[in-house]
Enzyme design. Structure first.
Site, mmCIF file in Angstrom:
data_model
loop_
_atom_site.group_PDB
_atom_site.id
_atom_site.type_symbol
_atom_site.label_atom_id
_atom_site.label_comp_id
_atom_site.label_asym_id
_atom_site.label_seq_id
_atom_site.Cartn_x
_atom_site.Cartn_y
_atom_site.Cartn_z
ATOM 1 N N CYS A 173 0.835 -1.201 0.000
ATOM 2 C CA CYS A 173 0.000 0.000 0.000
ATOM 3 C C CYS A 173 0.869 1.252 0.000
ATOM 4 O O CYS A 173 1.343 1.699 1.057
ATOM 5 C CB CYS A 173 -0.931 -0.004 1.214
ATOM 6 S SG CYS A 173 -1.958 1.476 1.273
ATOM 7 N N CYS A 176 -0.471 4.127 2.100
ATOM 8 C CA CYS A 176 -0.331 3.991 3.562
ATOM 9 C C CYS A 176 1.108 4.257 3.991
ATOM 10 O O CYS A 176 1.343 4.863 5.025
ATOM 11 C CB CYS A 176 -0.674 2.570 4.019
ATOM 12 S SG CYS A 176 -2.063 1.843 3.208
ATOM 13 N N ASP A 177 2.073 3.747 3.225
ATOM 14 C CA ASP A 177 3.448 3.693 3.728
ATOM 15 C C ASP A 177 4.454 4.559 2.968
ATOM 16 O O ASP A 177 5.569 4.774 3.457
ATOM 17 C CB ASP A 177 3.948 2.230 3.678
ATOM 18 C CG ASP A 177 3.076 1.310 4.528
ATOM 19 O OD1 ASP A 177 2.565 1.785 5.552
ATOM 20 O OD2 ASP A 177 2.902 0.142 4.158
#
Ligand code: NDP
Length: 354
Positions: A173, A176-177
């Protein structure tokens, strides 16, 4: 008293089904998943689903990218413009991003009368009526109809070294990261050739020095507009016919390099990199069903009647990505969510259950 309709899921299909079922006065109950579960965090199966892991959504009708008021101003004749478009004092607005879209859908469902439980459904008994659902805390709930809208989760390659460096540089992701300090100004390797891979590669160039995109064939599967965008981005280097051979790293530092392999020549090269992002498709979330609902060989739920959301079990309906390995769009998921709610309503009426 059994519930009229239980909806399992938390994406566009689930919330649209909930909005329709609530407006039909069915008082739907949604199991949106357990936000504290480690597996849910790793798999991206948290409440609000996959869209909560994305940035701008540019293809959900009525939410164009950019300044919505300005957009309406240019799209509509002056006499057709709503008052707030012509009011120049208003702040510009932006389009919408995934988490906002999902939060709005959920709120709309709640306002219409939906109840929500933040639990994972771990088991269902569809052999007896009403159906019984068991959640992770052992609670059981009965329902006359069920709408399965549990979506799909990101795939990994399955290498032990990939598993060892999850959360230490390996991720599925980018949104997300990608912004984590460990990736700033460093090389990132992305795997995949679809829209997700290309989109994530582009997003990661905001933080990385460069992105090495590994494509296992000599072609991208992504749409032309996305491919053109990737090719125009000087920070993306596409390595055709390349796959991951091994993720290399150190316990403390995490990923330090990815050994990549040319699948035509067999040649292996170590690419120094701080991260490996997988964008290689998805697996539908159906494990909790046991084998009580018929699936396609690919694991997606089978719609048994053309143009309906019926499954192999009467009274159980499927909507969204869990039953769709082809379109997989927010808008098509929302559409089938609406269909599932109408199908459930008709089933309840037909059997005199409401
Ligand atoms: P896709 O299934 O479209 O693509 C998966 C990619 O991963 C393929 O290129 C595939 O290669 C590759 N792949 C699969 N397994 C491996 C492996 N083991 N090693 C290396 N490569 C592998 O998935 P996406 O998530 O990209 O897209 C899913 C759907 O969502 C699509 O319909 C897409 O259009 C849509 N989408 C739309 C977006 C947008 O419009 N903004 C953004 C993101 C997704 P191969 O091609 O060789 O099979």
């Amino acid at each position: 008293m059994p519930e009229n309709v239980i909806i399992i899921g938390s994406g566009p299909a689930a919330w649209t089904a909930a909005i329709y079922a609530a407006r039909a006065n069915l008082k739907p109950l949604v199991f949106q998943g357990n936000p504290n579960d480690r597996k849910n965090q790793e798999n991206g199966t948290l409440p609000l689903g996959q869209l909560a892991l994305t940035t701008e959504v540019e293809n959900f009708p009525s939410w164009p990218a950019g300044d919505t008021r300005q957009y309406l101003k240019t799209a509509l004749k002056e006499e057709d413009q709503p008052y707030w478009v012509t009011d120049n004092k208003e702040q510009p607005t932006h389009g919408i991003n995934g988490p906002e879209l999902m939060a709005l859908m959920r709120q709309q469902a709640v306002q219409a009368g939906t109840r929500i439980e933040s639990k994972d459904v771990t088991k269902v008994d569809l052999k007896k009526r009403p159906f019984t659902l068991t959640t992770h805390d052992g609670q059981t709930t009965e329902a006359h109809t069920l709408i399965i809208a549990t979506g799909a989760r990101a795939n990994y390659l399955g290498l032990p070294s990939e598993e060892a460096y999850k959360n230490k540089g390996v991720s599925a992701c980018a949104v997300c990261d990608g912004a984590l300090p460990r990736f700033r100004g460093k090389t990132i390797v992305v795997v995949g050739g679809g829209d997700s891979a290309v989109e994530e590669a582009g997003y990661l160039t905001k933080f990385a020095s460069d992105v090495q995109l590994l494509v296992r064939r000599d072609k991208l599967r992504a749409s032309k507009v996305m491919v053109d965008r990737a090719k125009a981005n000087s920070k993306i280097n596409i390595r055709w016919h390349h796959e991951v051979d091994e993720v290399l790293g150190e316990d403390k530092k995490g990923v330090t390099a990815v050994r990549v392999k040319n699948n035509q020549t067999g040649e292996k090269v170590e690419v120094p990199a701080a991260g490996l992002f997988l964008a290689i498709g998805h697996t539908p979330n159906t494990a909790f069903l046991g084998s009580q609902v018929e699936l396609h060989p690919t694991g997606y739920i089978k719609w048994t009647t053309l143009g309906r959301t019926y499954t192999s079990v009467e009274g159980v309906f499927a909507a969204g990505d869990v039953a769709d390995d082809y379109y997989k769009q927010a808008i098509s998921a929302a559409g089938t969510g609406c269909m599932a709610a109408l199908d459930a309503e008709r089933f309840l009426g037909h059997h005199g259950l409401v």
